[in-house]
Motif scaffolding. Structure first.
Motif, short mmCIF file in Angstrom:
data_model
loop_
_atom_site.label_atom_id
_atom_site.label_comp_id
_atom_site.label_asym_id
_atom_site.label_seq_id
_atom_site.Cartn_x
_atom_site.Cartn_y
_atom_site.Cartn_z
N GLU A 102 0.84 -1.19 0.00
CA GLU A 102 0.00 0.00 0.00
C GLU A 102 0.88 1.25 0.00
OE1 GLU A 102 0.06 -2.41 2.30
OE2 GLU A 102 -1.94 -2.85 3.10
N ARG A 103 0.48 2.24 -0.78
CA ARG A 103 1.31 3.43 -0.93
C ARG A 103 1.48 4.17 0.39
NH1 ARG A 103 2.56 4.74 -6.12
NH2 ARG A 103 3.21 6.80 -5.43
N PHE A 104 0.42 4.19 1.21
CA PHE A 104 0.55 4.92 2.48
C PHE A 104 1.54 4.23 3.41
CE2 PHE A 104 -2.63 1.82 3.77
CZ PHE A 104 -2.36 1.60 5.12
N VAL A 105 1.67 2.89 3.28
CA VAL A 105 2.65 2.17 4.09
C VAL A 105 4.06 2.48 3.59
CG1 VAL A 105 3.48 -0.09 4.80
CG2 VAL A 105 1.02 0.35 4.67
N ALA A 106 4.24 2.45 2.28
CA ALA A 106 5.55 2.79 1.71
C ALA A 106 5.96 4.20 2.12
CB ALA A 106 5.51 2.67 0.19
N ALA A 107 5.01 5.11 2.10
CA ALA A 107 5.31 6.49 2.51
C ALA A 107 5.67 6.57 3.99
CB ALA A 107 4.11 7.39 2.20
N GLY A 108 4.97 5.79 4.81
CA GLY A 108 5.29 5.77 6.24
C GLY A 108 6.68 5.24 6.52
N GLY A 129 9.63 -0.32 -7.12
CA GLY A 129 8.48 -0.42 -8.00
C GLY A 129 8.70 -1.50 -9.03
N LYS A 130 7.66 -1.79 -9.80
CA LYS A 130 7.79 -2.82 -10.83
C LYS A 130 8.68 -2.37 -11.98
CE LYS A 130 3.42 -5.18 -9.94
NZ LYS A 130 2.10 -5.60 -10.50
N ARG A 131 8.70 -1.07 -12.27
CA ARG A 131 9.52 -0.56 -13.38
C ARG A 131 10.92 -0.19 -12.95
NH1 ARG A 131 4.80 2.45 -14.22
NH2 ARG A 131 5.88 4.35 -13.56
N SER A 132 11.07 0.29 -11.72
CA SER A 132 12.35 0.81 -11.26
C SER A 132 12.37 0.84 -9.75
CB SER A 132 12.58 2.22 -11.83
OG SER A 132 13.81 2.77 -11.40
N ALA A 133 13.56 1.07 -9.20
CA ALA A 133 13.71 1.39 -7.78
C ALA A 133 13.97 2.88 -7.67
CB ALA A 133 14.86 0.60 -7.18
N TYR A 134 13.58 3.47 -6.53
CA TYR A 134 13.65 4.92 -6.37
C TYR A 134 14.32 5.24 -5.04
CZ TYR A 134 10.12 4.39 -9.98
OH TYR A 134 9.45 4.01 -11.12
N VAL A 135 15.24 6.20 -5.07
CA VAL A 135 15.97 6.59 -3.87
C VAL A 135 16.05 8.11 -3.80
CG1 VAL A 135 17.36 4.48 -3.88
CG2 VAL A 135 18.24 6.53 -5.02
N GLU A 136 16.18 8.60 -2.57
CA GLU A 136 16.40 10.04 -2.36
C GLU A 136 17.87 10.34 -2.11
OE1 GLU A 136 12.00 11.03 -0.41
OE2 GLU A 136 13.79 10.98 0.88
N ARG A 137 18.58 9.41 -1.48
CA ARG A 137 20.01 9.61 -1.23
C ARG A 137 20.78 9.51 -2.54
NH1 ARG A 137 22.74 6.86 4.05
NH2 ARG A 137 24.56 7.61 2.89
N ALA A 138 21.69 10.44 -2.76
CA ALA A 138 22.44 10.46 -4.01
C ALA A 138 23.94 10.38 -3.80
CB ALA A 138 22.11 11.73 -4.80
N GLU A 152 18.06 -1.11 -12.30
CA GLU A 152 17.12 -0.06 -12.72
C GLU A 152 16.77 0.76 -11.48
OE1 GLU A 152 16.13 0.74 -15.66
OE2 GLU A 152 16.90 -0.97 -16.80
N HIS A 153 17.38 1.94 -11.36
CA HIS A 153 17.10 2.79 -10.22
C HIS A 153 17.19 4.26 -10.63
CE1 HIS A 153 21.53 2.50 -10.15
NE2 HIS A 153 21.48 3.73 -9.64
N ARG A 154 16.46 5.07 -9.90
CA ARG A 154 16.42 6.51 -10.19
C ARG A 154 16.54 7.28 -8.88
NH1 ARG A 154 10.95 6.48 -13.96
NH2 ARG A 154 11.57 4.71 -15.29
N VAL A 155 17.27 8.39 -8.92
CA VAL A 155 17.31 9.31 -7.80
C VAL A 155 16.20 10.33 -8.00
CG1 VAL A 155 18.68 11.00 -6.55
CG2 VAL A 155 19.80 9.00 -7.54
N VAL A 156 15.32 10.45 -7.00
CA VAL A 156 14.19 11.36 -7.09
C VAL A 156 14.17 12.27 -5.87
CG1 VAL A 156 12.81 9.75 -8.46
CG2 VAL A 156 12.63 9.72 -5.96
N ASP A 164 4.56 4.61 -9.85
CA ASP A 164 4.88 3.21 -10.12
C ASP A 164 4.14 2.38 -9.09
OD1 ASP A 164 6.01 0.87 -11.07
OD2 ASP A 164 8.09 1.54 -10.86
N GLU A 165 3.91 1.12 -9.38
CA GLU A 165 3.29 0.23 -8.42
C GLU A 165 4.37 -0.28 -7.48
OE1 GLU A 165 -0.07 -3.30 -8.30
OE2 GLU A 165 1.02 -2.90 -10.16
N VAL A 166 4.29 0.10 -6.22
CA VAL A 166 5.32 -0.23 -5.24
C VAL A 166 5.09 -1.65 -4.72
CG1 VAL A 166 6.32 0.37 -3.01
CG2 VAL A 166 5.65 2.18 -4.62
N ILE A 167 6.16 -2.44 -4.67
CA ILE A 167 6.03 -3.82 -4.19
C ILE A 167 6.76 -4.05 -2.87
CG2 ILE A 167 5.45 -5.00 -6.32
CD1 ILE A 167 8.33 -5.31 -6.98
#
Length: 286
Positions: A102-108, A129-138, A152-156, A164-167
């Protein structure tokens, strides 16, 4: 089940007729791969022989599907990948099953990591996510660890806002994760899976997710029994997967709880334990 499993190579006499194994499932890090993250010598001929005999070989890992598919690119056709600690199962690029978070759990979880970091813990979140992984630390030190498992990862700017659908959400702690980061996730453990998958990694997943659930689903779909299933693991995220197989093996250098849970010991990941054990049980010469 014995309190301390016996070493297969010490106690098992090779059967006159090889065991009726139809499915071989192995964890990657600390199990199939050695400590330098290398594939074992002789893997490709063994996989070819398993395929010839109609035995399905399936990597089961916390690693991303894209990472696993790249590692096994030359033999990936027809292979089932149990990726992201069982939350995403793929065969020939087609999703067989997933268990999104659930997105609210991922956000928590992401907010919890931010608070830990603000308090001085050297930790970062990987929102998977199914398409990529996402990180804030760069910073390079953190990204170097991320690259090992998530090609497959992106800094956001904000991992809670990705489209993306978070798993799952994976946390990397430069210190021992069981001391600081895992305890900070106790609030999520009542309703979700909080699984320590390595000395520095802990994953938060849906309560019904995991390698064990993914494996049991695969067994049902293929009509394969636990007696026809061989499983290898080394860490706490492998426990339920070991329970789904009669031929369950802890690596000799596995986490103590994994050693207690498995039926047998295999040689260590640095001693080609997976292939040596397959050779003994299935009757494939190395």
């Amino acid at each position: 089940m014995p309190a301390t499993p016996a070493s297969l190579l010490e106690t098992l006499v090779p059967p006159a007729v090889p065991a009726d194994i139809r499915l071989v499932v192995t964890d990657m890090d600390g199990t199939l791969l050695d400590d330098a993250k290398r594939m074992p010598d002789g893997l490709w001929p063994v996989l070819a022989e398993l395929r010839r005999r109609g035995v399905l070989f399936s990597p089961a890992s916390g690693r991303q599907y894209a990472t696993l598919a790249r590692q096994f690119a030359e033999v990936a056709e027809g292979m089932v990948f149990i990726a992201e600690n069982g939350t995403y199962v793929v065969r020939d690029g087609v999703e067989l099953g997933s268990d999104p978070l659930e997105r609210f759990v991922a956000a928590g979880v992401a907010r919890t990591v931010r608070r830990l970091a603000a308090d001085g813990v050297d930790v970062g979140a990987v929102v998977c996510g199914k398409r990529s992984a996402y990180v804030e630390r760069a910073d390079e030190a953190f990204l170097a660890e991320v690259r090992k498992y998530y090609v497959e990862h992106r800094v956001v700017e904000d991992v809670t806002a990705v489209e993306d659908e978070v798993i799952k959400v994976a946390l990397f702690d430069f210190g021992p994760v069981e001391r600081t980061t895992a305890p900070a996730l106790e609030a999520f453990a009542a309703t979700h899976q909080v699984v320590v998958s390595g000395e520095h990694w802990v994953d938060v997943m849906n309560g019904t997710a995991g390698k064990g659930a993914a494996l049991r689903g695969l067994q049902r779909e293929l009509g394969i029994t636990p007696a026809q299933t061989m499983v290898f693991g080394d860490y706490l995220n492998d426990l339920e997967m070991l329970d789904a197989a009669d031929w369950s093996f802890a690596m000799s250098n596995a986490h103590p709880e994994v050693v207690r849970r498995a039926r047998h010991l295999a040689p260590s990941n640095n001693d080609n334990g997976v292939l040596r054990t397959i050779s003994r049980v299935v009757g494939i010469p190395l």
